[in-house]
Every structure is written in C-alpha cells, then in structure tokens.
Design an enzyme around this catalytic site. Structure first.
Site, mmCIF file in Angstrom:
data_model
loop_
_atom_site.group_PDB
_atom_site.id
_atom_site.type_symbol
_atom_site.label_atom_id
_atom_site.label_comp_id
_atom_site.label_asym_id
_atom_site.label_seq_id
_atom_site.Cartn_x
_atom_site.Cartn_y
_atom_site.Cartn_z
ATOM 1 N N ASP A 96 0.845 -1.201 0.000
ATOM 2 C CA ASP A 96 0.000 0.000 0.000
ATOM 3 C C ASP A 96 0.887 1.260 0.000
ATOM 4 O OD1 ASP A 96 -2.747 1.361 0.727
ATOM 5 O OD2 ASP A 96 -1.313 2.102 2.204
ATOM 6 N N LYS A 111 1.447 4.262 -2.893
ATOM 7 C CA LYS A 111 1.323 5.701 -2.623
ATOM 8 C C LYS A 111 2.591 6.440 -3.039
ATOM 9 C CE LYS A 111 -1.935 4.997 1.139
ATOM 10 N NZ LYS A 111 -2.022 4.554 2.532
#
Ligand code: HSE
Length: 355
Positions: free
Chosen positions: A233, A237
C-alpha cells in the site's frame, strides 16, 4: 465569515453513482447526509445519489435519487441493496457508469496495484462517457494516472484522487496547488496508517496479530491487510507521488519495498530502550539518474520528527527549492477521514462549476 463563500452562485445539482460501497463509500455517504444542509448553504453544493453498484451489498439505480439514509440503514443491517423498494436493481458497475444518468462517478472499488484493474476500466469508461470521476482507488492513478488525467481533460471533465495518498490529509492538492511554484526535490514520510498503528500498539506491549486485528476493526487496513503490512500500500502511494507529483514514470516494482512483518515485539522493545522507534518510511527523490523511490522500516531516534507521528496518523515532508522543508501531518486512514477526501474532490468539482 468569508463573504466569497457566502456568494450565492447557481450551480448544478450533482447526480452521483457509487461504484463500490465499502467502508470508504459509506464514509462519504454518511458525511453527505450529515452535512447536506451545510454543504448547500456554505458551498451551494447539492447532490442526488442516483446509483450504487457493489459486489457485496448489491446494486440499485433510481434516476430521481435514492434515500441515502435508507441505503446506509440497509447496509448496516446486512440487507442487499437489490431489495431497495424502488428503482432498478442488479446493475453491474459498467452498466451503472454508462447507462445511469449520473454525471459524477465515485469509484471506490477494490484496487489491484499491479494492473490498476478492474477500477481502471471503470475510470476510463466514465471519463470517455464525459462523466467526472472522484476516487480513492490507488491502482488506476498509480498505473495510468497521467493518461487518465489527459483523457479527462480531453473530454472536458475531471479526474480527482486526493484520497489515494494519506486519506483526507491534503497531500495531492498541497503539491499540485499550494506548492505549485516550488521545485519539489524529495517527498518522504509515513504513508500507511495501519502499519504505523500496529507499530505504535506494539510499543505499548501488544502482540503484532492483536494490533493488526484492531487496525482491521477500526477500518484502517485494506480488505487484504497483506498489502499494508508488506508495504505494498505504501509502495503504491510512493509510486503515485513519484509519477503524479515528481514527474516520474515508475512501475510499482521500481519502488524498492520492504514491510513490517520482520519486526518483532522484541525489536520494538529493544528500540525503545535505545530511545529509538521503528517506522515504515517511504520516500521519492529526484536524482541525476531519475526518480529513486523506496519503502522500508527505519529505526529512528526519538528526536526525529517522524518518530513522534503515532497511531494511524501519517506525515509527509516536501523538500522544496524555495520553501525548504514543508511537513504535513494528519490522518492516514479511516472511514470518515477517507470519505472526507472524496468530499474535497466533489467540492473542487463544484467550485469549477462557478460561472
Ligand atoms: N490501508 C491504508 C492505510 C488505508 O492503512 O494507510 C489508506 O490508504
């Protein structure tokens, strides 16, 4: 009170379709219900939710607008939206995007960080159909962000994705608007709420598994929390920041990655004794040989600014030519916090409708 805000401007009433109605979609829906009158009064923002299409909760389309309170109630009580008393039911996402009367698509489905699909197709088809898209879905932005922004522009609509990085804490908008006159050399910080929460709880003595379970309960973790704890994750980003803010063209695996699964309770306790703290740190920087980006655990002294960012809170430092370092600290995950990021995107659309 800002008199400009009070200016009465005739705006369109948005017709919104939710593609996906999990934690984040419900978070936005709750905010829209709670703030309906205030949004109308303060921003001239009016909306109808005309459709919802969700794999788990079912789907319903009512061109004149659903009762959002009723929808939330049904979902909370485990009822399928296919049982909604009016409208058409059973519409798939693409049919909802193409055939409903919605002019704004709220895309909050599952993310595949490697391919961007199936959300990528949702976003692409919506933009091709000249519908605005607001989304917290990292996959499409990370893999095809610039193409999609160009597609939106070509079709006279907007593709907005503030919530893809650090939930509602304004990071994309900060870089794109407020820091627009600066050359950003490096962006570095904590970009995953789940892992920061787990590491913070472990410092209080909690076992890793219990802390992860709590992060899931609190709605911080992804549907599959492997993405959080293995650093995927955060990697996504950092990829988004690299490509959409720093001008790179990185694939997911161009961002070096390590997660927190190798950090034990003993490691955390040991660090504490040394006045240090483990953090999952991500960074992207401009170098002579291009953008270099990575994510991995770092043991920081307590005097380091990032060491004191605790729980699901995230922080990013932008190192710029004109301002030096600018740091923003705020929520990195959560139902309302991420729902809020979509509200910000909707208000930006609303602002763009002013004459
Ligand atoms: N699972 C993510 C996090 C949610 O913990 O930061 C926001 O992308």
């Amino acid at each position: 009170m800002d008199t400009q805000k009070k200016k009465q401007v005739k705006k369109m009433k948005f017709k919104m379709a939710f593609i996906g109605f999990g934690v984040v979609g419900q978070g936005l829906a709750e905010i829209l219900v709670e703030k309906k009158d205030w949004l109308q009064k303060e921003h001239g923002f009016e909306y109808d939710v005309v459709a919802i299409s969700d794999m788990k909760h079912g789907s319903v389309y009512l061109p004149e607008g659903l009762d959002v309170n009723k929808v939330l109630d049904m979902v909370e009580n485990g009822k399928s939206l296919d049982e909604y008393p009016q409208g058409e039911t059973g519409w798939e996402p693409l049919k909802t995007i193409m055939e409903s009367n919605a002019d704004v698509i709220v895309e909050v489905t599952y993310t595949d960080m490697e391919t961007g699909g199936p959300a990528l197709e949702h976003v692409r088809e919506a933009l091709k159909a000249k519908k605005h898209v607001v989304s917290t879905n990292k996959g499409p932005v990370a893999t095809h962000g610039r193409e999609l922004v160009e597609l939106a522009s070509k079709n006279g609509v907007h593709y907005l994705f503030e919530g893809t990085v650090v939930s509602g804490t304004p990071v994309i908008n900060l870089a794109r608007s407020t820091l627009a006159g600066c050359d950003i050399k490096e962006i570095k910080g904590i970009v995953n709420g789940t892992t920061n929460y787990i590491l913070s709880q472990m410092e209080e003595g909690m076992e890793y598994e219990d802390a992860l379970a709590q992060a899931q309960e609190l709605g911080y973790a992804e549907a599959d929390p492997t993405g959080d704890v293995e650093g995927i994750d955060a990697q996504g980003k950092i990829q988004i920041l690299s490509n959409m803010v720093m001008g790179g063209e990185l694939k997911l695996n161009d961002v070096e990655r390590d997660g927190i699964t190798g950090i034990t309770l003993d490691d955390v306790k040991e660090a504490k004794k040394e006045d240090m703290r483990w953090k999952l740190v991500g960074s992207t920087m401009k170098t002579d040989s291009g953008i270099k980006a990575k994510v991995g655990p770092e043991k920081l002294p307590l005097t380091h600014p990032l060491a004191n960012v605790m729980g699901p809170t995230n922080a990013l430092t932008f190192s710029t030519d004109l301002l030096g370092d600018v740091t923003i600290i705020g929520p990195g995950a959560g139902k309302k916090e991420t729902g809020f990021s979509l509200l910000v995107d909707l208000l930006e659309l609303n602002g763009n409708m002013e004459g």
